[in-house]
Design an enzyme around this catalytic site. Structure first.
Site, PDB file in Angstrom:
ATOM      1  N   CYS A   1      -4.446  -4.722   1.978  1.00  0.00           N
ATOM      2  CA  CYS A   1      -5.776  -5.343   1.879  1.00  0.00           C
ATOM      3  C   CYS A   1      -6.342  -5.127   0.480  1.00  0.00           C
ATOM      4  O   CYS A   1      -6.677  -3.996   0.112  1.00  0.00           O
ATOM      5  CB  CYS A   1      -6.674  -4.722   2.954  1.00  0.00           C
ATOM      6  SG  CYS A   1      -8.431  -4.997   2.737  1.00  0.00           S
TER       7      CYS A   1
ATOM      8  N   CYS B   1      -9.780  -3.533   0.218  1.00  0.00           N
ATOM      9  CA  CYS B   1      -9.678  -2.116   0.615  1.00  0.00           C
ATOM     10  C   CYS B   1      -9.245  -1.262  -0.571  1.00  0.00           C
ATOM     11  O   CYS B   1      -9.751  -0.151  -0.767  1.00  0.00           O
ATOM     12  CB  CYS B   1      -8.658  -1.938   1.738  1.00  0.00           C
ATOM     13  SG  CYS B   1      -9.073  -2.790   3.268  1.00  0.00           S
TER      14      CYS B   1
END
Length: 107
Positions: free
Chosen positions: A32, A35
């Site tokens: 991600c 993230c």
């Protein structure tokens, strides 16, 4: 310091051991992009003098699928905020200002 949570038992124990301290949980994934952007910021906040009484947990949704399922995580990054074992707030997205604001609101 950020504690990496490996499974639901460890998650439950971390919430219990925190007592009445604020617990901030970062639900993340290695694949991600957002993230990976917010991760180092989360790490820096965990080391801040201002947040010595806040517990920072990180849950990789792939490594600890039981935790992400239990917490009904739909997207990453998602941040959950707990006090006394109860979820008191949450938000999704790699927004540093929102993260800081919510920590300050609840600590």
């Amino acid at each position: 310091m950020v504690v990496h949570i490996e499974n639901l038992n460890a998650f439950s124990a971390a919430l219990k051991n925190a007592g009445d301290k604020l617990v901030v949980v970062d639900f993340t994934a290695t694949w991600c992009g957002p993230c990976q952007k917010i991760g180092p910021i989360f790490e820096t906040l965990s080391k801040s003098e201002d947040y010595q009484n806040v517990v920072f947990l990180k849950v990789d949704v792939d490594d600890a699928a039981d935790v992400s399922s239990h917490c009904d995580i739909k997207c990453m990054p998602t941040f959950h905020f707990y006090k006394n074992g109860q979820k008191i707030d949450e938000f999704s997205g790699a927004n540093e200002q929102t993260l800081k604001q919510k920590i300050n609101d609840h600590k």
